[in-house]
Design an enzyme around this catalytic site. Structure first.
Site, PDB file in Angstrom:
ATOM      1  N   GLU A 104     -44.616 -36.132  -2.938  1.00  0.00           N
ATOM      2  CA  GLU A 104     -43.409 -36.951  -2.856  1.00  0.00           C
ATOM      3  C   GLU A 104     -43.584 -37.996  -1.766  1.00  0.00           C
ATOM      4  O   GLU A 104     -44.070 -37.658  -0.698  1.00  0.00           O
ATOM      5  CB  GLU A 104     -42.176 -36.102  -2.528  1.00  0.00           C
ATOM      6  CG  GLU A 104     -40.889 -36.927  -2.648  1.00  0.00           C
ATOM      7  CD  GLU A 104     -39.626 -36.106  -2.366  1.00  0.00           C
ATOM      8  OE1 GLU A 104     -39.730 -34.915  -2.018  1.00  0.00           O
ATOM      9  OE2 GLU A 104     -38.547 -36.680  -2.490  1.00  0.00           O
ATOM     10  N   ALA A 144     -40.762 -30.274   5.368  1.00  0.00           N
ATOM     11  CA  ALA A 144     -41.264 -29.389   4.335  1.00  0.00           C
ATOM     12  C   ALA A 144     -41.093 -30.054   2.981  1.00  0.00           C
ATOM     13  O   ALA A 144     -40.439 -31.098   2.875  1.00  0.00           O
ATOM     14  CB  ALA A 144     -40.519 -28.062   4.352  1.00  0.00           C
ATOM     15  N   GLU A 163     -35.394 -26.169   1.174  1.00  0.00           N
ATOM     16  CA  GLU A 163     -36.457 -26.301   0.164  1.00  0.00           C
ATOM     17  C   GLU A 163     -36.219 -25.343  -0.993  1.00  0.00           C
ATOM     18  O   GLU A 163     -36.426 -25.696  -2.151  1.00  0.00           O
ATOM     19  CB  GLU A 163     -37.841 -26.070   0.780  1.00  0.00           C
ATOM     20  CG  GLU A 163     -38.169 -26.938   1.998  1.00  0.00           C
ATOM     21  CD  GLU A 163     -37.897 -28.423   1.810  1.00  0.00           C
ATOM     22  OE1 GLU A 163     -38.011 -28.915   0.676  1.00  0.00           O
ATOM     23  OE2 GLU A 163     -37.558 -29.104   2.808  1.00  0.00           O
TER      24      GLU A 163
HETATM   25  N1  TRP Z   1     -38.331 -33.749  -0.284  1.00  0.00           N
HETATM   26  C1  TRP Z   1     -38.689 -33.254   1.010  1.00  0.00           C
HETATM   27  C2  TRP Z   1     -37.462 -32.570   1.542  1.00  0.00           C
HETATM   28  O1  TRP Z   1     -36.477 -32.670   1.570  1.00  0.00           O
HETATM   29  C3  TRP Z   1     -39.069 -34.223   2.035  1.00  0.00           C
HETATM   30  C4  TRP Z   1     -40.173 -35.151   1.795  1.00  0.00           C
HETATM   31  C5  TRP Z   1     -40.139 -36.311   1.155  1.00  0.00           C
HETATM   32  C6  TRP Z   1     -41.453 -35.112   2.364  1.00  0.00           C
HETATM   33  N2  TRP Z   1     -41.294 -37.002   1.285  1.00  0.00           N
HETATM   34  C7  TRP Z   1     -42.112 -36.278   2.033  1.00  0.00           C
HETATM   35  C8  TRP Z   1     -42.093 -34.174   3.128  1.00  0.00           C
HETATM   36  C9  TRP Z   1     -43.382 -36.562   2.487  1.00  0.00           C
HETATM   37  C10 TRP Z   1     -43.370 -34.458   3.576  1.00  0.00           C
HETATM   38  C11 TRP Z   1     -43.993 -35.649   3.271  1.00  0.00           C
HETATM   39  O2  TRP Z   1     -37.081 -31.821   1.926  1.00  0.00           O
HETATM   40 ZN    ZN Z   2     -34.888 -32.206   0.619  1.00  0.00          ZN
END
Ligand code: TRP
Ligand code: ZN
Length: 884
Positions: free
Chosen positions: A144, A285, A321
Site C-alpha cells: 500500500e 503497520a 489492522e
Molecule cells: N493501511 C495502513 C494502516 O492503516 C497504513 C499504511 C499505508 C502503510 N501505507 C503504508 C504502512 C505504507 C506502511 C507503509 O494502517
Molecule cells: Zn489503517
C-alpha cells in the site's frame, strides 16, 4: 539515467524502461477522472525465486474484458523501476509490448487471455521500503498504496480484485519461514538447500493487500474460536530474541477478534492469522490479508522496556489492522481518494475498541488531543485537504491525520446523530451491501443513511470541505429563558475560498448555578450559518457546557468567565467537558498574556483561578488517577500556537513554562504528596496502577519547573527505583530537561542498560531531542553523529528529528539553524526514503502562521529544498504546496 531532463514518452519506448516521470512536473491525479479498468484480473499466480539481492518474479494473470468499462485493446500493467525479462501471451513469447514510463503496455485482441511476465528485482537495494525489501536479513513486502508495482507489472489500483496463488522458493537456511496471504496449500524441499511453499488466498483482493515474508523467524502461537465455532490459528512472528515480548500483542489480537464480533458483528474469515514484526518500516503497520506486517514498535512490549503508552498503542494498532479485515479488505476502496472509507472508519473502530478495553473518557481525551495537535494544524495550513481529497500527485502524502483522524470524527458524528443502535444497523447494512466490493465514501454514507434512518444530504459536505469549522456560542438570559446563539463559519483553505455551512451535532447541557446540576443533556444540530435555541425555565443565567464528549470536530469560541470554567472543571458530569474547561481556562489565560492584552494584576488573578482548579483536581477523592492525570495536563505548545493568527514559539514556550513554574511552586506541597501517594500504589497493568504511574511523572514535570533541585533528586530516585519503563522513562524525561548532574548520569545509565534494544535506544534519542534543555539543538546535532544513528531506519530517523520539530528553543531557534537542520535532513533522506522524508515538510510548512522573522527563515529553507536538482514526487508535492 537523468531523471531531471528526460521527458516521458507517451507512445512508450522499451529503452525508456527506467525513466521516471519528470519529478518537476508530476501529473495531478484527480478524483473526478476516475474510470473503471478495462480489464478484470480474476486470478493471479506469482512465483518467487527469493534472494536478498536478486529475486526473480514470474507472474501469470488471467485477464478478461471488463464489460462495465470502456473497451481497450491494450493492457496497461503498472511498473515502477522494473525491467521486463519476458512477456508471454497465452503461452507464446511476444514482443509487441511497449513501455509507457514505468508501465508495461501489452496489446490484446480477444476477450480473455493469460498474460505472463518475468521480472527481476533487488530487495537489498530497496531503501524506500516499498515493494519487496530486505530488513535484518529477512525479506518482506509493503504494497500500500502503490508498492506492488515495484515487485511485478500489474494493474496496481484498488478496484482490480484477484485471487492470489503464491509460490516461493529460497534458501532453507536464510529463509526457513515462508509466508504469504491465505492458507499454505503445499510445501517441499528443493535442490541445493532450497525449499518452497505455496499459499492460496481464497478472498479476492486488490494488489495493495498482497504480502510475502521470508526469513529466520519464530512464532508465538495461540488460537481463537470465532462466534460460529471456527478455530483460527494465530501466530506472531518475530526474531528469536524478541519472542518473550509478544504476549501483550497476542492478548490484544484475541481481544480485537472478540470485540469486533460483539460490537460490529464481524467474524474472522480464514483459518490462519499471521502477524510479522519488522524493524525497518515506514509506518505503524499494514493490514495485508491474513498476514499483517507490523513495525516492531507496535508489537514488542514488556514492562521493563515498554511504557504504558506503548502498551496502549500496541493494543490500538493490533486492533486497527485486525479491524481492517472487514473495513478495508472485505470491503476495499474504489480508488485512493476513498482512503478515508477504510481509514476513517477503522480509526473510529480502533478508538471504540481501546475505549472499551480501558478508560472511555481518557481515551476520548487522548484522541481529541491528537486531533488538535496534529490535524487542526493540517486543516489551518497550506496542506489542508478534505477527508476525501480531490487531487494528488503522490498518494503517500495523503495518509494524513485529516484522512485518518478527522475521517474518524466525521463517522463518529453520524454515530452520535443516529445513536449507537441505529448506527449499528447502518454499519450492518454497509457490510452486507458492499461485501466483496471496492466501494466509495458515498456508498458508506448512503448505507448509514438507509440503515440508520438518517438524512445525511447536507452532512456530506464534511467529505467535501477542508478546514476546521469555528462555532461561536453566546448564551443570553432574559425573562426566565436562556437563549443560545450559535454561529458557524468554515475558514477558507487552499482551492476552497468559499464554504457552506455544515450540520454540526453539539451535545449541550445547561447547569443551574445553585444546584450545580443540569436538567438533561440535549443534542443540538446546528445546520444553518446562524441559529438560536431557547431554554425556558431558568431564573438565573445557567452555565453552558457545550460540545460535550467533543461531539463535533470544531473549535468553539465563546466568552466565558473564569468562574464558570472553574465551576465546570469541578462539577461537569461529562468527563471530557471537565477536561475542556481546564484547557479553556489555561488557553484563555495564556492567550491573553501572549496578545499583550493582560497586565500583571490580571496575570495574578488568572493564575490564581488555574491554581485553584489544579488544587481541586489534585485533592478530588472521586476522580480516578488516569483522569486526574488528564485534567492536570496543560494544552500543548502547538495547540496554543493554533489559537493565534501568528505565533511566536519562543513567547508561547516562555509563558507556558512560566505558568508551569508558578504551579510547581504554588502547589509544591500537594504535588510532592501526590507523588508520594502514587509511589506507594501497587504495580501491574490495572487502570489504577497506570493512573498512579502517570501521576508520578506528572508531579515531577511541574516540580521540575518550580523547584528544579528538588525535582532532580526525586526524579533520580524514581529512576533508580523503577521497575517499569513508564517510571524510568518518565523520570529520565524530567531529568533530560534539567541541567543538573543527574541528567548525564542517568542518560548514560539508560543507554548502557538498553543499548541492544533498538526500540529503547529510539526512546533515548527521542527524550534528548524533545527536551526543554537550552542546548537541544547542539545535542541533536551531536546525536546525528552517534554511531547508533542511521538514516536507513525510519524509526531511528523519526525518534531523533520528529520530537525536535516540537522544540521552541531548537527547531524554532531564532538563528534559523533548527530549520536548516530539518531541511538538510529532508534533502539527505529524500533519495533514500522519500515517504519518510516528505513527512518532515509540514513542520516547515507552518511558516505563514509564525512571526515574521522566523517565518522568512522557514520559507527560505522550503525554497532551498525546492531548488534541489532531484526531488521525489513525495517531497516535491509537499514542498510546492507548502510554498504555494
Ligand atoms: N493501511 C495502513 C494502516 O492503516 C497504513 C499504511 C499505508 C502503510 N501505507 C503504508 C504502512 C505504507 C506502511 C507503509 O494502517
Ligand atoms: Zn489503517
Amino acid at each position: 539515467m537523468d531523471i531531471v531532463t528526460s521527458p516521458t514518452t507517451p507512445d512508450g519506448n522499451p529503452e525508456m524502461a527506467d525513466a521516471a516521470p519528470d519529478p518537476k512536473d508530476p501529473p495531478l491525479i484527480r478524483r473526478e477522472d476516475y474510470t473503471p479498468f478495462p480489464w478484470l484480473v480474476p486470478e493471479v499466480s506469482l512465483d518467487f525465486s527469493l534472494g536478498i539481492d536478486k529475486t526473480r518474479v514470474k507472474s501469470a494473470l488471467t485477464v478478461q474484458r471488463n464489460a462495465r468499462a470502456n473497451r481497450s485493446d491494450v493492457l496497461r500493467l503498472n511498473g515502477d523501476g522494473l525491467t521486463v525479462a519476458e512477456v508471454l501471451v497465452d503461452g507464446e513469447a511476444v514482443n509487441n509490448w511497449s513501455m509507457d514510463g514505468g508501465d508495461l503496455m501489452v496489446p490484446l485482441r480477444e476477450d480473455s487471455h493469460l498474460v505472463e511476465v518475468t521480472t527481476e528485482i533487488d530487495p537489498a537495494a530497496n531503501s524506500q521500503l516499498m515493494g519487496l525489501y530486505a530488513s535484518n536479513g529477512m525479506l518482506c513486502t509493503q504494497c500500500e498504496a502503490e508498492g506492488f508495482r515495484r515487485i511485478t507489472f500489474f494493474p496496481d489500483r484498488p478496484d482490480v480484485l484477484s485471487t492470489y496463488t503464491v509460490r516461493m522458493k529460497g534458501s532453507k537456511e536464510d529463509f526457513p519461514v515462508l509466508l504469504s496471504n491465505g492458507n499454505r496449500t503445499a510445501s517441499g524441499e528443493g535442490e541445493d538447500g532450497t525449499h518452497w511453499a505455496e499459499w492460496h488466498d481464497p478472498w479476492p483482493k486488490p494488489s495493495y493487500l498482497f504480502a510475502l515474508v521470508a526469513g529466520k523467524l519464530v512464532a508465538n502461537t495461540d488460537t481463537f474460536t470465532t462466534m460460529s465455532g471456527r478455530k483460527v490459528d494465530l501466530a506472531i512472528w518475530v526474531r528469536e530474541e524478541d519472542l518473550p515480548r509478544t504476549d501483550h500483542a497476542m492478548e490484544s489480537l484475541k481481544r480485537s477478534m472478540k470485540w469486533d464480533e460483539e460490537a460490529f458483528g464481524r467474524e474472522y474469515d480464514l483459518d490462519v492469522f499471521n502477524i510479522v514484526a519488522v524493524s525497518d518500516f515506514n509506518m505503524g503497520a499494514m493490514e495485508n490479508k491474513s498476514l499483517n506486517i507490523f513495525n516492531t514498535k507496535y508489537v514488542l512490549a514488556d514492562e521493563e522496556t515498554a511504557t504504558d503508552g506503548d502498551y496502549d498503542a500496541i493494543e490500538g494498532v493490533i486492533g486497527h489492522e485486525y479491524f481492517h479485515n472487514w473495513s478495508g479488505n472485505r470491503i476495499t476502496c474504489r480508488d485512493w481518494f476513498q482512503l478515508s472509507l477504510k481509514e476513517g472508519f477503522t480509526v473510529l473502530r480502533d478508538q471504540l475498541f481501546s475505549a472499551a478495553m480501558g478508560s472511555e473518557p481518557v481515551k476520548r481525551i487522548e484522541d481529541v488531543r491528537v486531533l488538535r495537535s496534529v490535524q487542526f494544524p493540517e486543516d489551518s495550513g497550506p496542506l489542508a485537504h478534505p477527508i476525501r481529497p480531490d487531487s494528488y500527485q503522490e498518494i503517500s502524502n495523503f495518509y494524513t491525520a485529516t484522512v485518518y483522524n478527522k475521517g474518524a470524527e466525521v463517522i463518529r458524528m453520524m454515530r452520535t446523530m443516529a445513536g449507537e443502535e441505529r448506527f449499528r444497523a447502518g454499519t450492518d447494512l454497509y457490510f452486507e451491501r458492499h461485501d466483496g466490493e471496492a466501494a466509495t465514501c458515498e456508498d458508506f454514507v448512503t448505507a448509514i443513511e438507509d440503515g440508520a434512518g438518517l438524512d445525511l444530504s447536507e452532512f456530506r459536505r464534511w467529505y467535501e470541505q477542508a478546514g476546521t469549522p469555528k462555532v461561536s456560542a453566546k448564551l443570553e438570559h432574559a425573562g426566565g429563558t436562556a437563549t443560545l446563539q450559535l454561529e458557524q463559519s468554515v475558514p477558507a483553505t487552499p482551492g476552497q475560498p468559499d464554504k457552506r455551512p455544515m450540520p454540526i451535532p453539539l451535545r449541550v447541557a445547561l447547569f443551574d448555578r445553585t444546584s450545580g446540576k443540569h436538567r438533561g443533556e440535549q443534542l443540538l444540530t446546528l445546520t444553518e450559518a446562524r441559529q438560536t435555541f431557547d431554554f425556558p425555565g431558568f431564573d438565573e443565567t445557567p452555565v453552558l457546557s457545550i460540545n460535550r464528549g467533543f461531539s463535533a470536530p470544531v473549535s468553539i469560541e465563546r466568552e466565558v468567565a473564569d468562574d464558570d470554567l472553574v465551576f465546570l472543571a469541578a462539577h461537569d458530569d461529562d468527563p471530557f467537558a471537565r477536561y475542556e474547561a481546564m484547557q479553556d481556562l489555561v488557553v484563555g489565560h495564556l492567550r491573553g498574556l501572549l496578545s499583550g492584552s493582560v497586565d500583571g494584576a490580571r496575570r495574578d488573578s488568572g493564575r490564581a483561578a488555574i491554581g485553584e482548579a489544579f488544587r481541586a483536581v489534585i485533592t478530588d477523592r472521586e476522580l480516578d488517577d488516569l483522569m486526574r492525570g488528564e485534567l492536570l495536563t496543560l494544552p500543548g505548545e502547538t495547540y496554543l500556537a493554533e489559537q493565534m493568527l501568528v505565533a511566536d514559539p519562543a513567547a508561547i514556550r516562555a509563558e507556558r513554562e512560566g505558568l508551569k513554574a508558578w504551579l510547581g511552586q504554588t502547589l509544591e506541597g500537594e504535588l510532592v504528596a501526590m507523588h508520594q501517594r502514587a509511589v506507594t500504589a501497587p504495580g501491574g497493568m490495572s487502570l489504577e496502577a497506570k493512573g498512579a504511574r502517570k501521576l508520578k511523572t506528572q508531579a515531577l514535570v511541574y516540580l521540575a519547573a518550580g523547584n528544579p533541585e528538588r525535582a532532580e533528586a526525586m526524579a533520580a530516585e524514581q529512576y533508580d527505583a523503577a521497575t517499569t519503563m513508564t517510571d524510568r522513562q518518565g523520570a529520565l524525561m524530567v531529568l533530560t530537561s534539567l541541567q543538573g548532574p543527574q541528567r548525564t548520569h542517568k542518560l548514560l545509565d539508560f543507554y548502557k542498560r538498553f543499548k541492544d534494544n533498538a526500540l529503547v535506544v529510539d526512546k533515548w534519542f527521542a527524550l534528548q531531542a524533545s527536551s526543554l534543555h537550552p542546548k537541544v539543538l547542539e545535542q541533536v546535532k551531536a546525536l546525528a553523529d552517534h554511531p547508533d544513528f542511521t538514516l536507513k531506519n525510519p524509526n531511528r530517523v523519526r525518534s531523533l528529528y520528529m520530537p525536535f520539530t516540537g522544540t521552541a528553543q531548537g527547531f524554532h531557534a531564532a538563528s534559523g539553524e533548527g530549520y536548516r537542520m530539518i531541511a538538510d535532513l529532508i534533502l539527505a533522506l529524500d533519495p533514500l526514503n522519500p515517504q519518510t522524508a516528505a513527512r518532515f515538510v509540514p513542520s516547515l510548512g507552518r511558516w505563514r502562521r509564525i512571526e515574521p522573522g522566523r517565518s522568512a527563515l522557514m520559507k527560505a529553507e522550503l525554497e532551498r529544498i525546492a531548488r534541489a536538482p532531484k526531488l521525489s514526487r513525495d517531497t516535491y508535492e509537499q514542498v510546492t504546496r507548502s510554498l504555494g
